[in-house]
Design a protein around this motif. Structure first.
Motif, PDB file in Angstrom:
ATOM      1  N   ILE A 103       0.845  -1.215   0.000  1.00  0.00           N
ATOM      2  CA  ILE A 103       0.000   0.000   0.000  1.00  0.00           C
ATOM      3  C   ILE A 103       0.861   1.238   0.000  1.00  0.00           C
ATOM      4  O   ILE A 103       0.606   2.216  -0.737  1.00  0.00           O
ATOM      5  CB  ILE A 103      -0.941  -0.029   1.217  1.00  0.00           C
ATOM      6  CG1 ILE A 103      -1.927  -1.207   1.082  1.00  0.00           C
ATOM      7  CG2 ILE A 103      -1.680   1.283   1.359  1.00  0.00           C
ATOM      8  CD1 ILE A 103      -2.780  -1.425   2.301  1.00  0.00           C
ATOM      9  N   LEU A 104       1.909   1.204   0.835  1.00  0.00           N
ATOM     10  CA  LEU A 104       2.797   2.369   0.887  1.00  0.00           C
ATOM     11  C   LEU A 104       3.450   2.604  -0.462  1.00  0.00           C
ATOM     12  O   LEU A 104       3.581   3.757  -0.919  1.00  0.00           O
ATOM     13  CB  LEU A 104       3.865   2.136   1.973  1.00  0.00           C
ATOM     14  CG  LEU A 104       4.893   3.255   2.159  1.00  0.00           C
ATOM     15  CD1 LEU A 104       4.197   4.571   2.533  1.00  0.00           C
ATOM     16  CD2 LEU A 104       5.931   2.869   3.196  1.00  0.00           C
ATOM     17  N   LEU A 105       3.829   1.583  -1.133  1.00  0.00           N
ATOM     18  CA  LEU A 105       4.461   1.716  -2.442  1.00  0.00           C
ATOM     19  C   LEU A 105       3.477   2.304  -3.448  1.00  0.00           C
ATOM     20  O   LEU A 105       3.830   3.183  -4.255  1.00  0.00           O
ATOM     21  CB  LEU A 105       4.964   0.344  -2.914  1.00  0.00           C
ATOM     22  CG  LEU A 105       5.677   0.312  -4.277  1.00  0.00           C
ATOM     23  CD1 LEU A 105       6.902   1.223  -4.267  1.00  0.00           C
ATOM     24  CD2 LEU A 105       6.078  -1.117  -4.632  1.00  0.00           C
ATOM     25  N   ILE A 121       3.108   5.974  -2.836  1.00  0.00           N
ATOM     26  CA  ILE A 121       4.285   6.703  -3.344  1.00  0.00           C
ATOM     27  C   ILE A 121       4.198   6.851  -4.857  1.00  0.00           C
ATOM     28  O   ILE A 121       4.449   7.924  -5.435  1.00  0.00           O
ATOM     29  CB  ILE A 121       5.577   5.986  -2.918  1.00  0.00           C
ATOM     30  CG1 ILE A 121       5.743   6.063  -1.390  1.00  0.00           C
ATOM     31  CG2 ILE A 121       6.789   6.590  -3.601  1.00  0.00           C
ATOM     32  CD1 ILE A 121       6.904   5.235  -0.847  1.00  0.00           C
ATOM     33  N   LEU A 122       3.828   5.748  -5.517  1.00  0.00           N
ATOM     34  CA  LEU A 122       3.696   5.822  -6.999  1.00  0.00           C
ATOM     35  C   LEU A 122       2.588   6.789  -7.395  1.00  0.00           C
ATOM     36  O   LEU A 122       2.723   7.561  -8.368  1.00  0.00           O
ATOM     37  CB  LEU A 122       3.411   4.411  -7.546  1.00  0.00           C
ATOM     38  CG  LEU A 122       4.569   3.409  -7.457  1.00  0.00           C
ATOM     39  CD1 LEU A 122       4.115   2.037  -7.933  1.00  0.00           C
ATOM     40  CD2 LEU A 122       5.761   3.876  -8.291  1.00  0.00           C
ATOM     41  N   LEU A 123       1.464   6.802  -6.634  1.00  0.00           N
ATOM     42  CA  LEU A 123       0.361   7.736  -6.937  1.00  0.00           C
ATOM     43  C   LEU A 123       0.797   9.183  -6.755  1.00  0.00           C
ATOM     44  O   LEU A 123       0.478  10.075  -7.561  1.00  0.00           O
ATOM     45  CB  LEU A 123      -0.841   7.416  -6.032  1.00  0.00           C
ATOM     46  CG  LEU A 123      -2.082   8.283  -6.247  1.00  0.00           C
ATOM     47  CD1 LEU A 123      -2.600   8.167  -7.706  1.00  0.00           C
ATOM     48  CD2 LEU A 123      -3.164   7.893  -5.258  1.00  0.00           C
ATOM     49  N   ALA A 124       1.559   9.394  -5.707  1.00  0.00           N
ATOM     50  CA  ALA A 124       2.063  10.756  -5.448  1.00  0.00           C
ATOM     51  C   ALA A 124       2.983  11.190  -6.563  1.00  0.00           C
ATOM     52  O   ALA A 124       2.953  12.356  -7.014  1.00  0.00           O
ATOM     53  CB  ALA A 124       2.772  10.789  -4.090  1.00  0.00           C
ATOM     54  N   LEU A 125       3.834  10.299  -7.002  1.00  0.00           N
ATOM     55  CA  LEU A 125       4.746  10.632  -8.087  1.00  0.00           C
ATOM     56  C   LEU A 125       3.968  10.898  -9.377  1.00  0.00           C
ATOM     57  O   LEU A 125       4.301  11.811 -10.160  1.00  0.00           O
ATOM     58  CB  LEU A 125       5.748   9.481  -8.313  1.00  0.00           C
ATOM     59  CG  LEU A 125       6.809   9.297  -7.208  1.00  0.00           C
ATOM     60  CD1 LEU A 125       7.634   8.051  -7.470  1.00  0.00           C
ATOM     61  CD2 LEU A 125       7.730  10.528  -7.129  1.00  0.00           C
ATOM     62  N   LEU A 126       2.917  10.136  -9.610  1.00  0.00           N
ATOM     63  CA  LEU A 126       2.118  10.324 -10.812  1.00  0.00           C
ATOM     64  C   LEU A 126       1.406  11.669 -10.762  1.00  0.00           C
ATOM     65  O   LEU A 126       1.364  12.413 -11.775  1.00  0.00           O
ATOM     66  CB  LEU A 126       1.093   9.187 -10.928  1.00  0.00           C
ATOM     67  CG  LEU A 126       0.183   9.218 -12.161  1.00  0.00           C
ATOM     68  CD1 LEU A 126       1.034   9.162 -13.459  1.00  0.00           C
ATOM     69  CD2 LEU A 126      -0.807   8.090 -12.125  1.00  0.00           C
ATOM     70  N   ILE A 127       0.868  11.989  -9.590  1.00  0.00           N
ATOM     71  CA  ILE A 127       0.202  13.305  -9.441  1.00  0.00           C
ATOM     72  C   ILE A 127       1.203  14.417  -9.634  1.00  0.00           C
ATOM     73  O   ILE A 127       0.929  15.426 -10.298  1.00  0.00           O
ATOM     74  CB  ILE A 127      -0.506  13.425  -8.084  1.00  0.00           C
ATOM     75  CG1 ILE A 127      -1.654  12.394  -8.021  1.00  0.00           C
ATOM     76  CG2 ILE A 127      -1.011  14.822  -7.816  1.00  0.00           C
ATOM     77  CD1 ILE A 127      -2.284  12.276  -6.653  1.00  0.00           C
ATOM     78  N   TYR A 128       2.387  14.276  -9.073  1.00  0.00           N
ATOM     79  CA  TYR A 128       3.410  15.309  -9.219  1.00  0.00           C
ATOM     80  C   TYR A 128       3.792  15.499 -10.689  1.00  0.00           C
ATOM     81  O   TYR A 128       3.920  16.612 -11.197  1.00  0.00           O
ATOM     82  CB  TYR A 128       4.634  14.896  -8.385  1.00  0.00           C
ATOM     83  CG  TYR A 128       5.822  15.808  -8.556  1.00  0.00           C
ATOM     84  CD1 TYR A 128       5.818  17.087  -7.949  1.00  0.00           C
ATOM     85  CD2 TYR A 128       6.916  15.420  -9.333  1.00  0.00           C
ATOM     86  CE1 TYR A 128       6.904  17.921  -8.136  1.00  0.00           C
ATOM     87  CE2 TYR A 128       7.986  16.263  -9.496  1.00  0.00           C
ATOM     88  CZ  TYR A 128       7.999  17.519  -8.884  1.00  0.00           C
ATOM     89  OH  TYR A 128       9.071  18.341  -9.077  1.00  0.00           O
ATOM     90  N   TRP A 129       3.942  14.343 -11.366  1.00  0.00           N
ATOM     91  CA  TRP A 129       4.315  14.428 -12.803  1.00  0.00           C
ATOM     92  C   TRP A 129       3.204  15.089 -13.602  1.00  0.00           C
ATOM     93  O   TRP A 129       3.440  15.918 -14.462  1.00  0.00           O
ATOM     94  CB  TRP A 129       4.576  12.993 -13.319  1.00  0.00           C
ATOM     95  CG  TRP A 129       4.826  12.960 -14.793  1.00  0.00           C
ATOM     96  CD1 TRP A 129       5.961  13.276 -15.472  1.00  0.00           C
ATOM     97  CD2 TRP A 129       3.859  12.624 -15.777  1.00  0.00           C
ATOM     98  NE1 TRP A 129       5.818  13.146 -16.811  1.00  0.00           N
ATOM     99  CE2 TRP A 129       4.495  12.735 -17.030  1.00  0.00           C
ATOM    100  CE3 TRP A 129       2.497  12.211 -15.718  1.00  0.00           C
ATOM    101  CZ2 TRP A 129       3.809  12.469 -18.221  1.00  0.00           C
ATOM    102  CZ3 TRP A 129       1.873  11.940 -16.920  1.00  0.00           C
ATOM    103  CH2 TRP A 129       2.513  12.056 -18.121  1.00  0.00           C
ATOM    104  N   TYR A 130       1.910  14.733 -13.272  1.00  0.00           N
ATOM    105  CA  TYR A 130       0.772  15.311 -14.012  1.00  0.00           C
ATOM    106  C   TYR A 130       0.674  16.825 -13.779  1.00  0.00           C
ATOM    107  O   TYR A 130       0.460  17.595 -14.710  1.00  0.00           O
ATOM    108  CB  TYR A 130      -0.515  14.599 -13.562  1.00  0.00           C
ATOM    109  CG  TYR A 130      -1.757  15.214 -14.143  1.00  0.00           C
ATOM    110  CD1 TYR A 130      -2.108  14.946 -15.481  1.00  0.00           C
ATOM    111  CD2 TYR A 130      -2.553  16.051 -13.371  1.00  0.00           C
ATOM    112  CE1 TYR A 130      -3.249  15.534 -16.007  1.00  0.00           C
ATOM    113  CE2 TYR A 130      -3.696  16.622 -13.922  1.00  0.00           C
ATOM    114  CZ  TYR A 130      -4.038  16.342 -15.234  1.00  0.00           C
ATOM    115  OH  TYR A 130      -5.153  16.914 -15.748  1.00  0.00           O
TER     116      TYR A 130
END
Length: 814
Positions: free
Chosen positions: A792-794, A797-806
Motif C-alpha cells: 500500500i505504501l508503495l 508513493i507511486l500515486l504521489a509521483l504520478l500526481i506530481y508528474w501530471y
C-alpha cells in the motif's frame, strides 16, 4: 561293716568302715589294704582313717583292680576316706567308670600342715582307666603327685583341693580327652622345708585333647632369682622348659585347651614347650604339638614368663590377663608357625635391670597373627620382635606407656647372640596394622644395635629398625612425646609407614646409605553430580608432583575408584643426613568426556576427595509464541542455566529446518522468516550447557496468518513442555543440507551447502551443534517484512509521483 584290710569282691556290695584301720590289721595282701576286684562295689569309709606303714613300704590304701579283662573293678565307688602313710592312696588299674570322691589323703597327722614330711608318694592314680570321676577330694603332702592320669582317657577331675605335692599336683601323661576343672592346686614343690626343682602344679605330657579349665593354681613359695643373676640357668626358665616352679605345663601334645585358669606366683605361669632341657622337639620323640588353646586365663606374679609357647604350631593365645610378670608377659618363640596371639592384656611386665624382656617376645615366629593386644605400662619394653621372625601380621594392638621401647625390632633384639637354634636375626615382611604405639619411655620401635648401653640412651628414636626388609606399619600411631626421633634407622632396612603418623622432622638415618623409610597414605576419590548423586563411568586420573600418572580408571556404580595407597615421600640415609623424595602434592582430575573437574591435595595424611561433575541436563520451560505474521514468527523459551539455542521446525514432526545460535543465555527468542502464510508449523527446542549436557522439549506448533491479513495464527503445544534430556551431541561441526521448506527460506546463494555452524568455545569447552535432520536448510534471520502494508505504501508513493508528474506537465502547457 568292716574293721580290717581285705579284698572286696562281692558284686553290687556296699562296704562301710566302723572305725579307723591300720595297715597291719587283717589281711593286707601284697601291701594293699583294700582291693576291689568285683564290679559295682562301694567302699564308704564314713570319714574314718586308713593308716599305712609309711612311704618306704610301697603300700597302697585302696586298689581298684581289673586284671581279668572283664568287668572286674568297674563302676567302683571310694568315698569319705582319710588316707595317709601309703606310697599310693587310691589306685585304679584297668578298671573303668570309677568314682573317687570326698576323700582326704593327708599327712600322718591327718590334717593339711605343710611343715611335715610327705605322707604319701601318690594321692590318686588312674592307670588305663577311662570314664572315671575324681571329685571333691583333699590331697596334701605327696612326694611325687597328688592326682595322676596315665594312659587314661575321658576322665573328669573336678573340684579337688591339692596342696604340697613335691613334683606334680595333677599329672596327665599319655592321656587324652580328660577334663580337669575347678581344682585348687597350691604350692607343689614345697613342703615347708626345701623347694623341689622342676615342679609342676598341673602338667600334661604327651597328651592330646584335654581341657584344663577354671583351676586356681598358686605357689607362694616358688623360688625366684635375684634381679642381677641373669643369665642363670640354674634358676631361670630356659627357652624350652621349666627348671623350677611352673603353674600349668604342656610338654608335647595337641588340641589341648587351657581356659580361664588363675595362675599366681610361678617362674612360668602357663607353658607349652617340647622339652625340659634344650634337646630336640619333645625330648627327641618328634611328638607333635599343634592346635592348642590358651584362653581367658589370669596369670600374675611370674618370674620368667607368664605364658610361654615354644616350637608349637597353630597355637591360640587369646584374651589372657597378665598384670604382673617380672620378666616377660608372653613368650612366643622357637619355630612357632600359624598361631594367633589376640586380645591379651599385659601390664607391669619386664625388669628395668634386664633389657631383653617385655610384655610380648617373639623369636623364630613365622606367619602368626598378633591382634588386639594391650601391652602397656610394662617396666621395660612392650614388644620384642627378633631373630628370624617373618611374614607375621600385627593389627589393632595398643603398645604404649612402657618404660623402655614400644617395639624392639630386628637385629638389635637378639640378646647376647642367644637362642642360636632359632636362626639369624632377620625380621622381614611383617605387617603392623592399626597399632597404637605411643608414649613409651625411650622409644616406640627400636632395632639393630646389640650394645645394651644404648637401651638407656634417651636419644633413641620412637622407631628404630635395622636388619629387616619390607616391614610395614599400617593404620597405626607412632606418636612422639618429646624431641627424640620418631624413626632411627642404623642398618640396611626398609620401613613402610602406611596411614601411620610419623613426624618427618624427627627421622634419623645413621651411617647406612641403604636404610630407607617410605611414608604413604590412602586416597579415596568419589565423583558426584550437582545433586550429590554418584556418577559412574567417570574417568579419574591421579598425577603426582613429577607429573607422573599414578592411576587412571573409571568410577564404579557408587561413584568411587579403588582406594589408592600412594607415597607422600621416600627418605633414605646418606652419611647421617636424610635425602627426601617428595611425591606430593597430587592432582586429581575427572571427566565424562566433556565435563571436567579437578582438585589438588598436599597429601600429608589420608585424604578423601569428592569431585562434583556437572552432568545435569538443563531444564527448558515457558516455550511460547511471541509474535506471528503471514511469513514470520518469533518464538521464546527459558532455560534453568546458560545454554545455547537450537530450534528444529517444519511442516510435520520430522521438522527438516534448523535454527542455531551458539551464544549462551537463560532467556531465549528466535525470529524466523520466509514462512508460508496460513500454514501450521511444528517446532522443537533443544539446549546444551557448557558441560555438554543437553535437553529437548516436546513438540509444539504455531500457524502463520493469511497474506490478506485475515485470520490470526499462533498456537501451540499446550503450555510448558516436559523437558526430555538428550544424549550430548558430538563435537563434530554440523553440515546443513541445501534442501529447504515448501516456501523457500533464505538460503546460501546457488544452492551451495552453507558453512557448518560451530558453537564457540566457552570456558575452554567446545559446545557442539546438534546434528541436522536430513533435507534441512539453514534459515537465517532476515530484515523487516514488506507484506500488505508495504505494498500500500508503495502504491501511495507511486500515486504521489504520478500526481506530481501530471501537475508539472499541466503547468508547463499553461
Amino acid at each position: 561293716m568292716i574293721d580290717s584290710c581285705q579284698t572286696l569282691n562281692a558284686t553290687n556290695e556296699t562296704y562301710e568302715l566302723d572305725g579307723n584301720i591300720n595297715a597291719s590289721d587283717g589281711n593286707a595282701s601284697d601291701g594293699v589294704c583294700f582291693t576291689i576286684d568285683a564290679p559295682n562295689v562301694v567302699l564308704d569309709c564314713k570319714n574314718f582313717q586308713i593308716n599305712g606303714p609309711g612311704l618306704a613300704s610301697d603300700a597302697t590304701a585302696v586298689l581298684i583292680l581289673n586284671n581279668h579283662d572283664t568287668t572286674h573293678g568297674d563302676n567302683a565307688f571310694v568315698r569319705n576316706c582319710q588316707i595317709n602313710g601309703f606310697a599310693n592312696g587310691v589306685a585304679v588299674q584297668g578298671a573303668n567308670n570309677a568314682n573317687i570322691s570326698n576323700n582326704a589323703i593327708l599327712n600322718p597327722f591327718g590334717d593339711s600342715r605343710p611343715d611335715f614330711p610327705f605322707s604319701n608318694t601318690g594321692g590318686i592314680t588312674l592307670d588305663n582307666s577311662d570314664n572315671s570321676l575324681i571329685a571333691d577330694n583333699t590331697i596334701d603332702s605327696n612326694s611325687e603327685w597328688s592326682i595322676k592320669l596315665q594312659n587314661s582317657n575321658s576322665n573328669n577331675v573336678l573340684r579337688n583341693h591339692v596342696t604340697h605335692a613335691a613334683i606334680h599336683g595333677i599329672y596327665v601323661v599319655y592321656a587324652s580327652n580328660n577334663v580337669v576343672r575347678g581344682n585348687t592346686v597350691w604350692e607343689t614343690g614345697w613342703n615347708g622345708q626345701t623347694p623341689v626343682t622342676q615342679s609342676m602344679e598341673i602338667e600334661l605330657l604327651y597328651s592330646d585333647g584335654n581341657t584344663i579349665e577354671s583351676n586356681n593354681v598358686t605357689d607362694y613359695h616358688a623360688p625366684f632369682c635375684a634381679a642381677n643373676s641373669v643369665p642363670n640357668v640354674g634358676c631361670e626358665m630356659t627357652m624350652r622348659g621349666c627348671t623350677t616352679a611352673c603353674g600349668i605345663m604342656l610338654l608335647c601334645g595337641s588340641n589341648n585347651q587351657f581356659l580361664t585358669n588363675t595362675v599366681d606366683h610361678f617362674e612360668t605361669g602357663i607353658g607349652m614347650v617340647q622339652s625340659h632341657g634344650l634337646g630336640s622337639g619333645c625330648d627327641g620323640s618328634g611328638y607333635p604339638q599343634n592346635y592348642n588353646v590358651i584362653r581367658g586365663n589370669t596369670v600374675t606374679n611370674t618370674y620368667s614368663s607368664a605364658i610361654k609357647v615354644f616350637n608349637a604350631n597353630n597355637t591360640i593365645v587369646d584374651a589372657n590377663i597378665i598384670p604382673n610378670a617380672y620378666r616377660t608377659g608372653i613368650s612366643y618363640t622357637g619355630n612357632a608357625y600359624f598361631g594367633t596371639i589376640s586380645g591379651n592384656t599385659v601390664r607391669y611386665a619386664g625388669s628395668l635391670a634386664d633389657n631383653m624382656f617385655s610384655g610380648l617376645v617373639l623369636a623364630g615366629a613365622f606367619q602368626n597373627t598378633v591382634a588386639g593386644n594391650t601391652l602397656t605400662n610394662n617396666y621395660m619394653h612392650g614388644l620384642i620382635f627378633s631373630q628370624d621372625n617373618d611374614d607375621n601380621t600385627f593389627s589393632g594392638n595398643t603398645i604404649s606407656r612402657n618404660g623402655g621401647i614400644g617395639i624392639l625390632l630386628g637385629a638389635g633384639a637378639c640378646p647376647f647372640g642367644a637362642f642360636p637354634w632359632i636362626g639369624d636375626c632377620v625380621v622381614e615382611r611383617n605387617t603392623f596394622t592399626n597399632d597404637n604405639i605411643s608414649y613409651n619411655g625411650f622409644a616406640n620401635i627400636v632395632g639393630s644395635l646389640t650394645d645394651s648401653a644404648f637401651y638407656n640412651d634417651p636419644v633413641w628414636g620412637w622407631v628404630r629398625v635395622s636388619g629387616g626388609q619390607d616391614n610395614r606399619f599400617i593404620d597405626g600411631i607412632v606418636q612422639n612425646a618429646g624431641s627424640v626421633p620418631d624413626v632411627y634407622s642404623s642398618g640396611s632396612s626398609s620401613l613402610y609407614f602406611i596411614n601411620t603418623l610419623v613426624t618427618r622432622s624427627l627421622e634419623t638415618f645413621a651411617n647406612h646409605n641403604e636404610s630407607n623409610v617410605t611414608v604413604s597414605w590412602y586416597m579415596d576419590v568419589h565423583v558426584q553430580d550437582l545433586n550429590g548423586l554418584a556418577v559412574s563411568s567417570a574417568q579419574v586420573t591421579i598425577t603426582n608432583a613429577f607429573g607422573t600418572v599414578v592411576f587412571t580408571g573409571a568410577t564404579d556404580a557408587s561413584g568411587n575408584i579403588p582406594r589408592q595407597t600412594l607415597p607422600e615421600y621416600f627418605a633414605k640415609g646418606a652419611n647421617l643426613n636424610s635425602v627426601y623424595t617428595d611425591y606430593a602434592p597430587y592432582t586429581v582430575a575427572v571427566t565424562n568426556g566433556c565435563a571436567h573437574a579437578s582438585a589438588s591435595t598436599p597429601f600429608t595424611s589420608s585424604t578423601a576427595l569428592t569431585l562434583t561433575l556437572d552432568v545435569n541436563a538443563p531444564v527448558i520451560s515457558n516455550v511460547h509464541v511471541i509474535d506471528v505474521t503471514a511469513n514470520t514468527v518469533t518464538l521464546g523459551w527459558e532455560t534453568s542455566e546458560l545454554t545455547n539455542e537450537t530450534l528444529e521446525y517444519g511442516l510435520n514432526t520430522a521438522y527438516g529446518s534448523l535454527f542455531t545460535n551458539a551464544a549462551f543465555a537463560t532467556g531465549h527468542s528466535v525470529f524466523l522468516n520466509g514462512l508460508s502464510s496460513a500454514t501450521p508449523y511444528h517446532y522443537r527446542v533443544n539446549a546444551c550447557d557448557v558441560q555438554c549436557n543437553c535437553a529437548s522439549a516436546s513438540d509444539f506448533t504455531f500457524t502463520t496468518i493469511t497474506a490478506t491479513g485475515g485470520g490470526g495464527g499462533g498456537g501451540g503445544g499446550g503450555g510448558n513442555p516436559t523437558v526430555v534430556p538428550t544424549v550430548a551431541p558430538t563435537a563434530v561441526p554440523t553440515t546443513v543440507p541445501t534442501a529447504g521448506p515448501t516456501t523457500a527460506p533464505t538460503t546460501t546463494p546457488g544452492g551451495v551447502t552453507p558453512t557448518p555452524t560451530i558453537a564457540p568455545t566457552v570456558a575452554g569447552t567446545l559446545v557442539p551443534t546438534p546434528t541436522l535432520a536430513p533435507g534441512t536448510g539453514l534459515v537465517t534471520a532476515a530484515g523487516p517484512d514488506y507484506g500488505l502494508w508495504g505494498g500500500i505504501l508503495l502504491l501511495l508513493i507511486l500515486l504521489a509521483l504520478l500526481i506530481y508528474w501530471y501537475m508539472r506537465r499541466k503547468k508547463k502547457k499553461d
